[in-house]
Motif scaffolding. Structure first.
Motif, PDB file in Angstrom:
ATOM      1  N   MET A  64       0.836  -1.196   0.000  1.00 40.15           N
ATOM      2  CA  MET A  64       0.000   0.000   0.000  1.00 40.15           C
ATOM      3  C   MET A  64       0.870   1.245   0.000  1.00 40.15           C
ATOM      4  SD  MET A  64      -2.762  -0.970   2.955  1.00 40.15           S
ATOM      5  CE  MET A  64      -3.439   0.670   2.943  1.00 40.15           C
ATOM      6  N   PHE A  65       0.379   2.237  -0.735  1.00 42.03           N
ATOM      7  CA  PHE A  65       1.073   3.512  -0.767  1.00 42.03           C
ATOM      8  C   PHE A  65       0.033   4.619  -0.655  1.00 42.03           C
ATOM      9  CE2 PHE A  65       2.934   7.160  -3.064  1.00 42.03           C
ATOM     10  CZ  PHE A  65       4.067   7.343  -2.282  1.00 42.03           C
ATOM     11  N   PHE A  66       0.248   5.555   0.262  1.00 42.81           N
ATOM     12  CA  PHE A  66      -0.631   6.702   0.429  1.00 42.81           C
ATOM     13  C   PHE A  66      -0.071   7.867  -0.382  1.00 42.81           C
ATOM     14  CE2 PHE A  66      -1.758   4.067   3.934  1.00 42.81           C
ATOM     15  CZ  PHE A  66      -3.033   4.423   4.328  1.00 42.81           C
ATOM     16  N   GLY A  67      -0.904   8.467  -1.209  1.00 36.56           N
ATOM     17  CA  GLY A  67      -0.454   9.578  -2.037  1.00 36.56           C
ATOM     18  C   GLY A  67      -1.653  10.303  -2.620  1.00 36.56           C
ATOM     19  N   TYR A  68      -1.432  11.019  -3.715  1.00 35.63           N
ATOM     20  CA  TYR A  68      -2.531  11.730  -4.362  1.00 35.63           C
ATOM     21  C   TYR A  68      -2.216  11.929  -5.833  1.00 35.63           C
ATOM     22  CZ  TYR A  68       0.159  16.118  -3.821  1.00 35.63           C
ATOM     23  OH  TYR A  68       1.113  17.098  -3.875  1.00 35.63           O
ATOM     24  N   ASP A  73       5.889  14.184  -8.085  1.00 39.79           N
ATOM     25  CA  ASP A  73       7.091  13.369  -8.196  1.00 39.79           C
ATOM     26  C   ASP A  73       7.037  12.038  -7.454  1.00 39.79           C
ATOM     27  OD1 ASP A  73       7.324  14.507  -5.627  1.00 39.79           O
ATOM     28  OD2 ASP A  73       8.734  16.008  -6.319  1.00 39.79           O
ATOM     29  N   VAL A  74       6.914  12.053  -6.153  1.00 37.80           N
ATOM     30  CA  VAL A  74       7.032  10.830  -5.353  1.00 37.80           C
ATOM     31  C   VAL A  74       5.965   9.801  -5.716  1.00 37.80           C
ATOM     32  CG1 VAL A  74       6.922   9.881  -3.011  1.00 37.80           C
ATOM     33  CG2 VAL A  74       8.177  11.993  -3.442  1.00 37.80           C
ATOM     34  N   CYS A  75       4.722  10.233  -5.847  1.00 36.15           N
ATOM     35  CA  CYS A  75       3.635   9.272  -6.101  1.00 36.15           C
ATOM     36  C   CYS A  75       3.761   8.593  -7.462  1.00 36.15           C
ATOM     37  CB  CYS A  75       2.280   9.945  -5.954  1.00 36.15           C
ATOM     38  SG  CYS A  75       2.002  10.618  -4.298  1.00 36.15           S
ATOM     39  N   PRO A  76       3.920   9.346  -8.561  1.00 45.58           N
ATOM     40  CA  PRO A  76       4.052   8.644  -9.836  1.00 45.58           C
ATOM     41  C   PRO A  76       5.303   7.771  -9.910  1.00 45.58           C
ATOM     42  CG  PRO A  76       4.338  11.015 -10.133  1.00 45.58           C
ATOM     43  CD  PRO A  76       3.885  10.803  -8.729  1.00 45.58           C
ATOM     44  N   THR A  77       6.378   8.216  -9.280  1.00 45.86           N
ATOM     45  CA  THR A  77       7.601   7.403  -9.278  1.00 45.86           C
ATOM     46  C   THR A  77       7.376   6.102  -8.524  1.00 45.86           C
ATOM     47  OG1 THR A  77       8.989   9.378  -9.408  1.00 45.86           O
ATOM     48  CG2 THR A  77      10.033   7.365  -8.590  1.00 45.86           C
ATOM     49  N   THR A  78       6.758   6.184  -7.356  1.00 39.49           N
ATOM     50  CA  THR A  78       6.514   4.989  -6.551  1.00 39.49           C
ATOM     51  C   THR A  78       5.582   4.028  -7.274  1.00 39.49           C
ATOM     52  OG1 THR A  78       6.905   6.217  -4.523  1.00 39.49           O
ATOM     53  CG2 THR A  78       5.716   4.130  -4.312  1.00 39.49           C
ATOM     54  N   LEU A  79       4.521   4.540  -7.894  1.00 44.27           N
ATOM     55  CA  LEU A  79       3.595   3.673  -8.619  1.00 44.27           C
ATOM     56  C   LEU A  79       4.289   2.989  -9.795  1.00 44.27           C
ATOM     57  CD1 LEU A  79       0.366   5.848  -8.475  1.00 44.27           C
ATOM     58  CD2 LEU A  79       0.756   3.643  -7.341  1.00 44.27           C
ATOM     59  N   ALA A  80       5.149   3.704 -10.498  1.00 49.04           N
ATOM     60  CA  ALA A  80       5.901   3.094 -11.603  1.00 49.04           C
ATOM     61  C   ALA A  80       6.844   2.011 -11.074  1.00 49.04           C
ATOM     62  CB  ALA A  80       6.682   4.166 -12.360  1.00 49.04           C
ATOM     63  N   GLU A  81       7.467   2.266  -9.925  1.00 49.08           N
ATOM     64  CA  GLU A  81       8.357   1.255  -9.325  1.00 49.08           C
ATOM     65  C   GLU A  81       7.569   0.027  -8.878  1.00 49.08           C
ATOM     66  OE1 GLU A  81      11.725   4.344  -7.528  1.00 49.08           O
ATOM     67  OE2 GLU A  81      10.117   3.640  -6.228  1.00 49.08           O
ATOM     68  N   LEU A  82       6.393   0.231  -8.303  1.00 46.93           N
ATOM     69  CA  LEU A  82       5.570  -0.903  -7.873  1.00 46.93           C
ATOM     70  C   LEU A  82       5.102  -1.726  -9.069  1.00 46.93           C
ATOM     71  CD1 LEU A  82       3.544   0.786  -5.002  1.00 46.93           C
ATOM     72  CD2 LEU A  82       5.216  -1.073  -4.772  1.00 46.93           C
ATOM     73  N   LYS A  83       4.773  -1.072 -10.169  1.00 44.94           N
ATOM     74  CA  LYS A  83       4.408  -1.801 -11.391  1.00 44.94           C
ATOM     75  C   LYS A  83       5.579  -2.643 -11.867  1.00 44.94           C
ATOM     76  CE  LYS A  83       3.217  -1.344 -16.277  1.00 44.94           C
ATOM     77  NZ  LYS A  83       3.821  -2.616 -16.570  1.00 44.94           N
ATOM     78  N   ALA A  84       6.783  -2.070 -11.854  1.00 42.42           N
ATOM     79  CA  ALA A  84       7.971  -2.798 -12.295  1.00 42.42           C
ATOM     80  C   ALA A  84       8.233  -4.024 -11.417  1.00 42.42           C
ATOM     81  CB  ALA A  84       9.194  -1.882 -12.309  1.00 42.42           C
ATOM     82  N   VAL A  85       8.026  -3.876 -10.105  1.00 37.09           N
ATOM     83  CA  VAL A  85       8.212  -5.005  -9.191  1.00 37.09           C
ATOM     84  C   VAL A  85       7.174  -6.083  -9.482  1.00 37.09           C
ATOM     85  CG1 VAL A  85       8.082  -5.730  -6.772  1.00 37.09           C
ATOM     86  CG2 VAL A  85       9.310  -3.640  -7.373  1.00 37.09           C
ATOM     87  N   VAL A  98      -1.441  -4.321  -5.319  1.00 34.90           N
ATOM     88  CA  VAL A  98      -0.937  -2.973  -5.079  1.00 34.90           C
ATOM     89  C   VAL A  98      -2.147  -2.073  -4.837  1.00 34.90           C
ATOM     90  CG1 VAL A  98       0.357  -1.026  -6.012  1.00 34.90           C
ATOM     91  CG2 VAL A  98       1.074  -3.377  -6.564  1.00 34.90           C
ATOM     92  N   LEU A  99      -2.128  -1.346  -3.715  1.00 34.61           N
ATOM     93  CA  LEU A  99      -3.195  -0.405  -3.374  1.00 34.61           C
ATOM     94  C   LEU A  99      -2.627   1.010  -3.278  1.00 34.61           C
ATOM     95  CD1 LEU A  99      -5.139  -2.233  -0.505  1.00 34.61           C
ATOM     96  CD2 LEU A  99      -5.793  -2.034  -2.895  1.00 34.61           C
ATOM     97  N   PHE A 100      -3.334   1.943  -3.890  1.00 33.07           N
ATOM     98  CA  PHE A 100      -2.986   3.358  -3.819  1.00 33.07           C
ATOM     99  C   PHE A 100      -4.102   4.044  -3.045  1.00 33.07           C
ATOM    100  CE2 PHE A 100      -3.177   7.675  -5.829  1.00 33.07           C
ATOM    101  CZ  PHE A 100      -1.936   8.131  -5.415  1.00 33.07           C
ATOM    102  N   VAL A 163       5.947   2.684   1.594  1.00 32.95           N
ATOM    103  CA  VAL A 163       5.183   1.574   1.038  1.00 32.95           C
ATOM    104  C   VAL A 163       5.012   0.564   2.174  1.00 32.95           C
ATOM    105  CG1 VAL A 163       5.142  -0.284  -0.657  1.00 32.95           C
ATOM    106  CG2 VAL A 163       6.047   1.970  -1.290  1.00 32.95           C
ATOM    107  N   TYR A 164       3.760   0.230   2.477  1.00 29.08           N
ATOM    108  CA  TYR A 164       3.431  -0.689   3.573  1.00 29.08           C
ATOM    109  C   TYR A 164       3.247  -2.092   3.010  1.00 29.08           C
ATOM    110  CZ  TYR A 164       2.466   3.654   6.026  1.00 29.08           C
ATOM    111  OH  TYR A 164       2.580   4.899   6.594  1.00 29.08           O
ATOM    112  N   LEU A 165       3.908  -3.070   3.599  1.00 29.80           N
ATOM    113  CA  LEU A 165       3.758  -4.463   3.197  1.00 29.80           C
ATOM    114  C   LEU A 165       2.862  -5.176   4.199  1.00 29.80           C
ATOM    115  CD1 LEU A 165       4.449  -7.015   1.553  1.00 29.80           C
ATOM    116  CD2 LEU A 165       6.545  -7.220   2.942  1.00 29.80           C
ATOM    117  N   MET A 166       1.783  -5.762   3.696  1.00 36.03           N
ATOM    118  CA  MET A 166       0.850  -6.533   4.509  1.00 36.03           C
ATOM    119  C   MET A 166       0.930  -7.990   4.043  1.00 36.03           C
ATOM    120  SD  MET A 166      -0.243  -3.812   6.016  1.00 36.03           S
ATOM    121  CE  MET A 166      -1.660  -4.252   6.996  1.00 36.03           C
TER     122      MET A 166
END
Length: 193
Positions: A64-68, A73-85, A98-100, A163-166
């Protein structure tokens, strides 16, 4: 903030700092804190208008990632990284959700989230809710989020960028380190799938 929480947060951030010391490719491993009183649940609405709770994803690991959506910068970068993973996981990626979670419910309606997430990966689920529901989710995950006025009457959001891992039972495991190659992050995630 309690002394216990301050200590835990301090240790997590110290681990990130220390991970950068030494060789050219540090191999930080998360510390499993499964069962910590952290990130219990939420009652929000996904980008299709469906009511969602963390229990909907039992049997899958969740990041999970909290953003808007207007984050520059941070949110789109993190979402792109999570997609790559997730892509690195191949077929195993079906066992990871993956939850946003928006911190800007005023602007991030289900329709806005749907359009935004289409730019990244249709497998990512975005969730929103009214101000009280988002505040409850932020409190549960100890997320800091604050509206910051900008010139012209608009605003931006300051927010926690973790990024929270559950695990598959919906229990918080650890903050998930995204500061490494996607294949390294995917290899660690496999332990939780």
């Amino acid at each position: 903030m309690s002394a216990c929480l301050r200590t835990w947060v301090g240790l997590v951030f110290a681990a990130f700092v220390l991970a950068g010391c030494g060789g050219s490719h540090p191999s930080f491993k998360n510390t499993d804190v499964t069962g910590a009183d952290y990130g219990k649940d939420f009652a929000l609405t996904d980008h299709t208008g469906k009511a969602r709770t963390l229990a909907d994803f039992r049997g899958k690991a969740v990041v999970m990632f909290f953003g808007y959506t207007r984050c520059p910068d941070v949110c789109p970068t993190t979402l792109a990284e999570l997609k790559a993973v997730k892509d690195q996981l191949g077929e195993d990626g079906k066992r990871l959700q993956v939850l946003f979670v928006t911190v800007d419910p005023e602007r991030d309606t289900p329709a806005v989230l749907k359009d935004y997430l289409a730019s990244f990966d249709p497998r990512i689920i975005g969730v929103t809710g009214d101000a009280d529901a988002i505040a409850a989710a932020e409190k549960s995950y100890r997320v800091y989020a604050k509206k910051v006025p900008t010139d012209g009457g608009g605003y931006t959001m300051d927010h926690t960028a973790i990024v929270y891992l559950m695990n598959k039972d919906g229990r918080f495991v650890a903050p998930f380190n995204m500061k490494r190659r996607p294949e390294e992050a995917a290899a660690e995630l496999k332990r939780y799938l």
